[in-house]
Design a protein around this motif. Structure first.
Motif, PDB file in Angstrom:
ATOM      1  N   ASP A 171       0.900  -1.230  -0.022  1.00 32.35           N
ATOM      2  CA  ASP A 171      -0.153   0.066  -0.051  1.00 32.35           C
ATOM      3  C   ASP A 171       0.939   1.280   0.108  1.00 32.35           C
ATOM      4  OD1 ASP A 171      -2.613  -0.901   0.000  1.00 32.35           O
ATOM      5  OD2 ASP A 171      -2.902  -1.292   2.054  1.00 32.35           O
ATOM      6  N   HIS A 189      -2.369  -6.502  -5.749  1.00 33.93           N
ATOM      7  CA  HIS A 189      -2.695  -6.970  -4.637  1.00 33.93           C
ATOM      8  C   HIS A 189      -4.307  -6.945  -4.393  1.00 33.93           C
ATOM      9  CE1 HIS A 189      -2.038  -2.696  -3.226  1.00 33.93           C
ATOM     10  NE2 HIS A 189      -2.904  -2.927  -2.564  1.00 33.93           N
ATOM     11  N   HIS A 190      -4.832  -6.040  -5.248  1.00 33.87           N
ATOM     12  CA  HIS A 190      -6.321  -5.995  -5.183  1.00 33.87           C
ATOM     13  C   HIS A 190      -6.968  -6.745  -6.496  1.00 33.87           C
ATOM     14  CE1 HIS A 190      -6.836  -3.321  -1.753  1.00 33.87           C
ATOM     15  NE2 HIS A 190      -6.159  -2.675  -2.113  1.00 33.87           N
TER      16      HIS A 190
HETATM   17 FE   LIG Z   1      -4.221  -1.870  -1.159  1.00 43.95          FE
END
Ligand SMILES: [Fe+2]
Length: 322
Positions: free
Chosen positions: A191, A244-245
């Motif tokens: 993130d 990652h999404h």
């Molecule tokens: Fe994320």
């Protein structure tokens, strides 16, 4: 001794210091607004002295900011021995590791991106993970680590937690150490593209955002890859940041990739990211219990393949987290 102002000290946990070893920096205790020397540089911090702190309920000690470099080299040199020191309880060792990882990753996430300082701090964090992998991947430490890593709102807290679970889940697939480490670093940084985003946006629930807000939020994997582009992140780590999404049912973002188009280490991070998101208090949601989070993941057929969820459940059961 020169009088230092409050701003010239930084807090650490006493647990991070190895008992019966010389400490290369001054240690201070805080009394109201003043700082009192507790252990002078070059003196051994005895077990008795550490116990004295514990008995007095002191959980924070302070170092002069000018000692920061010395402190980081000390962690690097001593943490692995501390983690292997069986005379220290597993809970204390797990907390010491979490404190060290939090301190290093907080610095990493607060560095101006992109820049040379980021690369230096990235390498320092990578060395920490590399030297503590065997501690991280054992069930008993994982059980203790889970108590500490699940706390905190910071992007870096969530990064550390996702990394610990990802390193463990990667072991279930018998990847080479180098790939496990790369996935762990990708998990830590997944993130990083949120750093610098509008606070209000980050405090909102992505599932109930309006289209414009969501479009801005959904840029964070791409921004993350862009800020890391000027240094040689392993491909596995870059993929973890970028995808990652994504979901195996193709309903993720930013590319709507499906199934095995999403590399396995990335699916590992997608799952660990989701699990940590469910079990951590967020500005927009309350944490749910591990059992309930695993049930939600099992019910969500399209995130990753059922076999990976089974392995994850086995892993958490072995560590007695569920
Ligand atoms: Fe994320």
């Amino acid at each position: 001794m020169a009088q230092l102002t409050k701003a010239e000290y930084f807090p650490i946990s006493p647990l991070i210091l190895r008992p019966d070893f010389k400490v290369p920096f001054d240690i201070f205790l805080r009394h109201d607004d003043s700082y009192v020397l507790f252990n002078a540089s070059g003196r051994t911090l005895t077990k008795a002295k550490r116990k004295e702190l514990a008995l007095a309920g002191i959980v924070t000690i302070y170092l002069d900011k000018r000692s920061r470099k010395l402190y980081h080299s000390y962690i690097q040199a001593n943490l692995i021995d501390l983690l292997e020191d069986e005379s220290i309880s597993l809970a204390e060792r797990a907390q010491a590791w979490t404190n060290a990882a939090s301190a290093l990753s907080q610095e990493l996430f607060e560095t101006n991106l992109p820049g040379p300082a980021f690369k230096k701090r990235y390498v320092r964090f990578q060395e920490l993970i590399h030297s503590s992998t065997s501690f991280l991947k054992s069930p008993a430490p994982l059980k203790n680590l889970a108590r500490f890593i699940g706390k905190g709102y910071g992007t870096y807290h969530h990064g550390i937690s996702t990394m610990v679970y990802a390193v463990n889940l990667m072991q279930e697939y018998k990847f080479e150490d180098e790939d496990v480490l790369a996935c762990g670093m990708g998990a830590l940084l997944h993130d990083i593209g949120q750093v610098g985003m509008d606070e209000e946006l980050l405090n909102a629930d992505p599932e109930t955002m309006g289209p414009a807000e969501f479009q801005a939020y959904a840029m964070h994997p791409l921004i993350g890859v862009r800020v890391c582009a000027n240094f040689d992140l392993p491909v596995i780590a870059t993929n973890c940041i970028l995808f990652h999404h994504e979901r195996v049912d193709g309903k993720g973002y930013p590319t709507q990739a499906t199934g095995e188009e999403i590399p396995l280490p990335t699916r590992v991070v997608a799952l660990c990211n989701r699990y940590d998101g469910l079990t951590r208090n967020r500005p927009y949601s309350r944490a749910i219990k591990p059992f309930d989070a695993l049930k939600a993941l099992t019910d969500d057929k399209g995130l990753v393949e059922p076999d990976m969820i089974k392995r994850f459940i086995k892993l958490l059961s072995r560590a007695e987290i569920v």
